[in-house]
Design an enzyme around this catalytic site. Structure first.
Site, short mmCIF file in Angstrom:
data_model
loop_
_atom_site.label_atom_id
_atom_site.label_comp_id
_atom_site.label_asym_id
_atom_site.label_seq_id
_atom_site.Cartn_x
_atom_site.Cartn_y
_atom_site.Cartn_z
N LYS A 117 0.82 -1.21 0.00
CA LYS A 117 0.00 0.00 0.00
C LYS A 117 0.85 1.26 0.00
CE LYS A 117 -4.26 -1.82 1.98
NZ LYS A 117 -3.95 -3.24 1.89
N GLU A 135 -3.59 6.34 8.62
CA GLU A 135 -4.15 7.41 7.80
C GLU A 135 -5.45 7.90 8.42
OE1 GLU A 135 -4.59 5.43 4.03
OE2 GLU A 135 -6.62 4.76 4.48
N HIS A 150 -15.20 -5.55 6.69
CA HIS A 150 -14.41 -4.87 5.65
C HIS A 150 -14.27 -5.70 4.38
CE1 HIS A 150 -13.35 -1.79 8.58
NE2 HIS A 150 -12.89 -2.72 9.38
N ARG A 164 -5.53 -8.04 -10.50
CA ARG A 164 -6.11 -9.31 -10.93
C ARG A 164 -7.54 -9.08 -11.38
NH1 ARG A 164 -9.51 -9.79 -6.68
NH2 ARG A 164 -8.75 -9.22 -4.61
#
Length: 479
Positions: free
Chosen positions: A115, A199, A234, A291
């Site tokens: 990330k 974040e 999530h 993908r």
């Protein structure tokens, strides 16, 4: 390209094989000992056992898969999604052995697999990012300082992975240390890397993703958006295309941003760029999945494009056969992931025997399926049984078709997400389009499904009683 080995199982393996066979390409299925009688094994032209049931001994055994591809003279390997699909080392292994990997180059997988590396790559293209730090940390003291500077609430995220693992929302400073330890432990367990980053937590976000496709001739197209905001833990459960919240201007901006993300890592093939959209319609880059996505069918239905066919053509070195202006949205599509999970027990996996298994069919209904009646749901793999997809000329029609399709789907022997899906599709918040990623914690409880079932049963009883009374009245009429 004469023969493709599909390095996967279940519905996605069959999905890939259907397109390959349509294109006149032979297919090879791989399977673990527990999957020896699975539908994807029967569907392929050839099949080979690659190991015992645990995925580490079979579907994650890269060397064994390469060995079988060479033995059976497969020209290419399609990884599907999950397992080895985003494994840069596996893509490199294919390249080393002269086998075409139907997917991006290993460099792009590496960049987008981290990330932080992904954020660094896209930052050069002025793509909006969620405020946060640009380094991975494990130090709790430093984490507190960073969180204070960003401002609570914050989101702790694993640097090396996704799928909701190693992710924690922290509302207050005194919660940070405990949540940090949990996130690090979970990230280390899931990905072998405990580093996390912090974040700003975007409240009430929508999860919007853009399908892109890039060929080896410099062409990159986007195939519009998918809405993926209905999630549990999530992880996505329901997806749709297009989103009910995007207007043409915002759709164009997000599509162009997705193309830039693909360009930032010299991308090849099918990929998905994920964004968070806040309540003011500001969007932020989240990550890129290198993908084919689970939810790709909804994009296929609204664009009329076979994404797997494009993947194969690009892997053969062909140019994309269309331009951006050739692509249009037609109608609306929805997808429900039918998991062997118990919605009444925190969506825990429900393994067991499929005593009854009958698929719905009819206009506007598509089922990407990997199981048959009489099979067992194994404990070793993801509990998804199938994907139920519906299409309509508009959102309302697609929703009604989905509700009807759920009622026709017959599964006995395991608990599934079908009743949960019916609850969502009939809920006023979903029907109105006014929902976000908090839909499940905000509206759903096990009791709500129980009440839903009770209401349906009462309605069915009333209908039966009405028909009975009408029949009785007809019998009493004088002749």
């Amino acid at each position: 390209m004469n023969k493709i080995l599909v390095a996967n199982r279940g519905e996605i393996a069959i999905r890939i094989m259907r397109t390959a066979q349509k294109m006149g390409i032979k297919t090879v299925a791989v399977y673990s000992t527990i999957d020896r009688n699975a539908p994807h094994v029967k569907f392929a032209d050839e099949a080979v056992c690659i190991g015992e049931a645990p995925s580490i001994s079979s579907y994650l055994n890269a060397n064994r898969i390469i060995e079988m591809a060479k033995t059976l003279q497969a020209d290419a390997i399609h990884p599907g999604y999950g397992f080895l699909s985003e494994n840069a080392a596996f893509a490199e292994l294919c390249e080393t052995h002269g086998i075409t990997f139907i997917g991006p180059k290993s460099k792009a997988i590496k960049i987008m697999g981290s990330k932080l590396a992904a954020k660094e790559a896209v930052s050069q293209y002025n793509i909006p990012l969620v405020p946060g730090i640009d380094e991975a940390i494990t130090d709790t003291k430093k984490a507190k300082e960073i969180a204070k500077s960003i401002g609570f609430p914050v989101l702790i995220k694993a640097s090396a992975g996704g799928g909701g693992k190693g992710m924690r929302i922290v509302e207050k400073e005194n919660e940070l240390e405990a949540q940090m330890k949990r996130a690090i432990s979970e990230a280390h367990s899931a990905f072998g890397d405990g580093s996390v980053f912090i974040e700003k937590y975007v409240s009430s976000p929508r999860h919007i993703e853009i399908q892109i496709m890039a060929d080896g001739h410099g062409n990159i197209l986007h195939f519009f958006e998918r809405e993926c905001s209905i999630q549990r833990r999530h992880q996505k459960v329901i997806e749709e295309a297009p989103s009910s919240i995007l207007n043409p201007e915002l759709r164009k901006k997000m599509g162009e941003a997705a193309v830039k993300v693909a360009r930032s890592c010299d991308y090849l093939g099918a990929g998905t760029v994920e964004f968070l959209l806040d309540s003011h319609h500001n969007f932020y880059f989240l990550e890129m999945n290198t993908r084919l996505q689970v939810e790709h069918p909804v994009t296929e239905l609204i664009t009329g494009v076979d994404l797997v066919e494009l993947q194969i053509r690009i892997a053969r070195g062909e140019k994309l056969p269309m331009a951006q202006d050739d692509l249009n949205i037609s109608g609306h599509a929805l997808e429900l992931r039918v998991y062997a999970e118990d919605p009444l027990n925190d969506f825990l996996p429900s393994v067991g025997h499929l005593k009854t298994y009958k698929l719905p069919s009819g206009p506007g209904i598509r089922v990407d399926n990997g199981f048959e009646q009489g099979m067992d749901i194994p404990i070793y793999y993801d509990p998804m049984i199938s994907k139920l997809i519906t299409y309509g000329k508009n959102r309302e029609e697609a929703i009604q078709t989905m509700i009807d399709a759920i009622s026709k789907y017959r599964i006995e022997g395991v608990e599934t997400t079908l009743d949960f899906g019916k609850f969502v599709f009939e809920h006023h918040a979903f029907k109105s389009g006014r929902f976000d990623t908090h839909f499940v914690p905000k509206y759903y409880t096990p009791e709500s499904i129980e009440q839903h079932k009770k209401n349906d049963a009462e309605m069915a009883a009333l209908i039966v009683a009405k028909h009975y009374m009408e029949a009785q009245n007809k019998l009493r009429l004088p002749r």
